[in-house]
Design a protein around this motif. Structure first.
Motif, short mmCIF file in Angstrom:
data_model
loop_
_atom_site.label_atom_id
_atom_site.label_comp_id
_atom_site.label_asym_id
_atom_site.label_seq_id
_atom_site.Cartn_x
_atom_site.Cartn_y
_atom_site.Cartn_z
N PHE A 1 0.81 -1.22 0.00
CA PHE A 1 0.00 0.00 0.00
C PHE A 1 0.84 1.26 0.00
N LEU A 2 2.14 1.14 0.23
CA LEU A 2 3.02 2.29 0.06
C LEU A 2 3.61 2.36 -1.34
N ARG A 3 3.61 1.23 -2.07
CA ARG A 3 4.21 1.20 -3.40
C ARG A 3 3.20 0.96 -4.50
N SER A 4 2.49 -0.16 -4.44
CA SER A 4 1.62 -0.55 -5.56
C SER A 4 0.40 0.38 -5.68
N ALA A 5 -0.16 0.82 -4.55
CA ALA A 5 -1.35 1.66 -4.61
C ALA A 5 -1.06 3.01 -5.28
N SER B 1 0.32 -4.20 -10.42
CA SER B 1 0.07 -3.50 -9.16
C SER B 1 -1.30 -3.84 -8.61
N LEU B 2 -2.29 -3.94 -9.48
CA LEU B 2 -3.65 -4.25 -9.05
C LEU B 2 -3.73 -5.66 -8.48
N LEU C 1 -9.87 -7.20 -6.08
CA LEU C 1 -9.36 -6.85 -7.40
C LEU C 1 -10.30 -5.89 -8.11
N PHE C 2 -11.59 -6.20 -8.14
CA PHE C 2 -12.54 -5.37 -8.89
C PHE C 2 -12.89 -4.08 -8.14
N THR C 3 -13.01 -4.14 -6.81
CA THR C 3 -13.33 -2.89 -6.09
C THR C 3 -12.16 -1.91 -6.14
N ILE C 4 -10.93 -2.41 -6.00
CA ILE C 4 -9.77 -1.52 -6.08
C ILE C 4 -9.59 -1.00 -7.50
N ILE D 1 -4.45 4.71 5.11
CA ILE D 1 -4.05 4.64 3.70
C ILE D 1 -4.77 3.49 3.01
N ILE D 2 -4.88 2.36 3.70
CA ILE D 2 -5.57 1.21 3.10
C ILE D 2 -7.04 1.56 2.83
N TYR D 3 -7.65 2.29 3.76
CA TYR D 3 -9.07 2.64 3.61
C TYR D 3 -9.31 3.60 2.44
N ILE D 4 -8.28 4.23 1.92
CA ILE D 4 -8.46 5.06 0.73
C ILE D 4 -8.88 4.19 -0.45
N PHE D 5 -8.41 2.93 -0.46
CA PHE D 5 -8.63 2.07 -1.63
C PHE D 5 -9.64 0.96 -1.37
N CYS D 6 -9.66 0.38 -0.19
CA CYS D 6 -10.51 -0.79 0.01
C CYS D 6 -10.86 -0.94 1.48
#
Length: 581
Positions: free
Chosen positions: A238-242, A270-271, A308-311, A367-372
Motif C-alpha cells: 500500500f506504500l508502493r503498488s497503490a 500492481s492491481l 481486485l474489482f473494487t480496487i 491509507i488502506i481505507y483510501i482504496f478498500c
C-alpha cells in the motif's frame, strides 16, 4: 519462574486442577478442539493431531512470490522506459514509488532479524522454566535453544550442556558471522521479503518431513515467519503498488488513445499485487488464531476477486479525476485519509504493543481505507462495511461525474465506456464480496446458520473455542483492588470464587459450551497480558521477545505446551499472575 517481555511475564508450569487452561496457538490447537467436539479423547504430545503444512500451502507461497516479482519487475522496466524516452519526471516518480517503500520495509525486516538473532547488550535473555506435575525441570534461557533442539531428537530430559571447546566456539562464531553477512547482503539487495517467503516455505516443508515432536516446532516457526512477511508485504504494497497504480492509470487516461503495453502491464501487476496481498494477510491471520476457523483457499480466491474489482474501480475513478483536477485530487486524498484514520482511531484498535506503534498502524490503515475495506475491529462488520462501501460508491460516482462533465458528451464515446467500466467493476467486486460472505466465509453462510470461531471438522453442530480459551477486554486493563485481594464481593460475586471459563464467539449467536475434560498434563505457558481480540494478532506474534521465550519453552518441552493469556473474568487468575510477577 517468570520471563519478562516488555512488562509481561511468561511462565511455564502444569495446569492447575480446576483452573482454566491455555488458549493454544500453533500446531495442535485446532486438532484438540476438533477432537473434543467429536467426543474423542484429547491427544497431546507425540501423538497429538494438528494442522499440517500441505502442498497447496507451498503452491500459494510460490504464487505469492510470482506476484511479488511481477509487480517489481514491471515497475522497474517501466521506469527504465521513461528514462530512455527522456520523460524524467515520470521516471523519478515511478522509481520513487518503488525504492522508498522497499527501503522502509527492508529496514524494518532487518531490524526484526537483528532482534531475533541477538540479545541487547548487557541484558540477559528472558529466564524461562518448564515443569511437570511432579518435579521441576531445569531452567533454560532463549540462548539454550540449540541444546533443547538436540534434546528433541534424543531423550526427553534436558541434560547439562557440555562446555564448548575452542574449535566448536570458533565454528559457531564463523557461522554467526556468515549469517549476519548473508542477511545484510539479502536486505541490501532488497530481497528480505523473498528470503522470508522461502524460509516460511522451508519451515513448512520441514514440519511435514520431521517427526511429531519436531513437526509442531517447525509449524510454529512457520506461522511466525508467515506472520512477519504478511505484515511487511501489506505495508509495502500500500506504500508502493497503490500510488503506482493511480499514477500509471492517470498517465494512461491523460494520454488517451490506445494504451501502451508496458504501462498496462505495470498497472495490472500492481492491481493483482494489492488484491493478492490483502487475501494472503487475512488467510495468515486466521490461520494463526486458534479461536477462529481458517480461511479456505476458495475463500481466499473469492477475496482476491472481491478486492481486485473494487480496487480497480476505485483506482480508475481516482485516475479519471486526477487527470483533470490534480490539485483538488490531492486535497480529496488527504481529507479522505484524515477522516478514515480518525474513524480507525475512535474504534480503539489493539494491534500493537505500544501507543505510538498503534498510532502509526492506524495511519497505515487509513491509507488502506483510501482504496478498500480492511477489518480492524472484532464483531460483525456488516454495518461498518456497508457504510464504508456506500461512501466509496458516492465518492466514485462524484469523481467520475466531475470528470465526465468536462468531456464532450456528443462525440466522446470513449469517456462513456470508461464510466461504464468504473460502475461494472465496482458491481463485480460487490458481487464477489457477497459470494464470499454468503458461501465461502469460514463461519458459514451469512444468511444461514453460522459456526462459531474454532474449527470442528468432524461435527456439523456449533462448537466454541476450547473452554480454556479466554478472551479479554481492550488494552485498558484494571488491576485488582484491595477489596478484591481481601475477598470482598465484587459485582455480586466473591473475589477468588472460581467462575466458568469465558470465551468469545461470533456476536449475535448464543454461546454453546462444550463439555471437555480438563487438561492437567504437560506444560502451560502463562502470558501476563490480556489476549487481543480478533482481527488483531496475538501478542506472541508481535512481541518478539515473548516469541523467543515461547520457542525456547517449546524446544525443551516433551509435550505440546499450551498458551494461557491473563483473564480478567476470574479474580483468582489475576491474583495468581500478580504474585508470579
Amino acid at each position: 519462574m517468570a520471563a519478562k517481555s516488555d512488562g509481561a511475564a511468561a511462565a511455564a508450569g502444569p495446569g492447575p486442577e480446576g483452573a482454566a487452561g491455555g488458549a493454544r496457538s500453533g500446531a495442535g490447537g485446532r486438532g484438540e478442539a476438533a477432537a473434543v467436539a467429536a467426543g474423542s479423547p484429547v491427544v497431546t504430545g507425540a501423538g497429538g493431531s494438528g494442522p499440517r503444512y500441505e502442498l497447496r500451502d507451498c503452491c500459494w507461497v510460490l504464487c505469492t512470490l510470482l506476484v511479488f516479482f511481477s509487480d517489481g519487475a514491471t515497475d522497474l522496466w517501466l521506469a527504465a522506459s521513461y528514462y530512455l524516452q527522456g520523460q524524467h519526471t515520470y521516471f523519478g516518480l515511478t522509481l520513487l514509488f518503488v525504492l522508498l517503500p522497499s527501503l522502509v520495509v527492508q529496514l524494518l525486516s532487518f531490524r526484526w532479524f537483528v532482534y531475533d538473532y541477538s540479545e541487547p547488550a548487557g541484558a540477559p535473555g528472558p529466564a524461562v522454566s518448564t515443569k511437570d506435575s511432579e518435579a521441576g525441570g531445569p531452567s533454560i534461557s532463549t540462548k539454550d535453544s540449540a541444546a533443547a533442539f538436540r534434546t528433541k531428537e534424543g531423550s526427553p530430559q534436558l541434560g547439562p550442556e557440555p562446555a564448548p571447546s575452542s574449535a566448536s566456539a570458533y565454528r559457531r562464531r564463523c557461522c554467526r558471522l556468515c549469517v549476519w553477512l548473508l542477511q545484510t547482503l539479502v536486505h541490501f539487495l532488497q530481497l528480505g521479503q523473498v528470503w522470508r517467503y522461502l524460509r516460511a516455505m522451508y519451515l513448512g516443508l520441514q514440519s511435514r518431513w520431521r517427526g511429531e515432536r519436531l513437526r509442531r516446532h517447525f509449524y510454529w516457526r512457520m506461522l511466525f515467519e508467515s506472520a512477519d512477511v504478511s505484515m511487511l508485504r501489506l505495508l509495502e504494497t500500500f506504500l508502493r503498488s497503490a500510488p503506482q497504480l493511480v499514477l500509471q492509470l492517470s498517465l494512461l487516461v491523460h494520454r488517451g488513445g490506445e494504451p501502451d503495453l508496458l504501462p498496462a502491464l505495470s498497472t495490472s501487476a500492481s492491481l493483482v499485487s494489492l488484491a493478492w496481498t490483502l487475501a494472503s494477510y487475512q488467510k495468515v491471520l486466521r490461520d494463526s488464531r486458534d479461536d477462529k476457523r481458517p480461511l479456505s483457499y476458495k475463500g481466499a480466491v473469492a477475496q482476491v476477486l472481491w478486492h481486485l474489482f473494487t480496487i480497480a474501480a476505485r483506482s480508475l475513478a481516482f485516475a479519471l479525476f486526477a487527470s483533470i483536477y490534480k490539485l483538488y485530487f490531492g486535497i480529496f486524498i488527504v481529507a479522505h485519509w484524515c477522516v478514515m484514520t480518525f474513524w480507525v482511531i475512535q474504534g480503539e484498535t489493539d494491534f500493537c504493543m505500544s501507543k505510538w506503534e498503534e498510532i502509526i498502524y492506524n495511519m497505515v490503515v487509513g491509507i488502506i481505507y483510501i482504496f478498500c475495506w480492511f477489518n480492524v475491529k472484532e464483531g460483525r462488520s456488516r454495518r461498518r462495511m456497508t457504510l464504508y462501501y456506500c461512501i466509496v460508491l458516492l465518492e466514485n460516482a462524484a469523481l467520475t461525474g466531475f470528470w465526465y462533465s468536462s468531456r464532450n458528451f456528443s462525440t466522446d464515446f470513449h469517456s462513456l465506456i470508461l464510466v461504464c467500466v468504473v460502475a461494472s467493476s465496482f458491481a463485480l467486486g460487490i458481487f464477489f464480496m457477497c459470494v464470499y460472505y454468503c458461501l465461502l466465509h469460514p463461519n458459514g453462510p451469512m444468511l444461514g446458520p453460522q459456526m462459531p470461531g474454532c474449527i470442528c471438522p468432524e461435527t456439523p453442530g456449533p462448537c466454541g473455542p476450547p473452554a480454556d480459551a479466554v478472551t479479554s477486554p481492550p488494552r485498558s486493563l484494571p488491576r485488582t483492588t484491595g477489596a478484591e485481594r481481601d475477598g470482598v464481593s465484587v459485582g455480586g460475586e466473591r473475589a477468588g470464587t472460581p467462575t466458568p471459563p469465558v470465551f468469545q464467539v461470533r456476536p449475535g449467536l448464543p454461546p454453546t459450551p462444550v463439555a471437555r475434560p480438563l487438561r492437567t498434563e504437560g506444560p502451560v505457558i502463562r502470558i501476563d497480558l490480556p489476549r487481543k481480540k480478533y482481527p488483531a494478532w496475538d501478542a506472541h506474534f508481535i512481541d518478539r521477545r515473548l516469541r523467543k521465550t515461547i520457542l525456547a519453552l517449546e524446544y525443551a518441552s516433551p509435550a505440546t505446551p499450551r498458551l494461557q493469556y491473563r483473564s480478567v473474568g476470574t479474580s483468582q487468575e489475576l491474583l495468581e499472575y500478580e504474585t508470579s510477577v
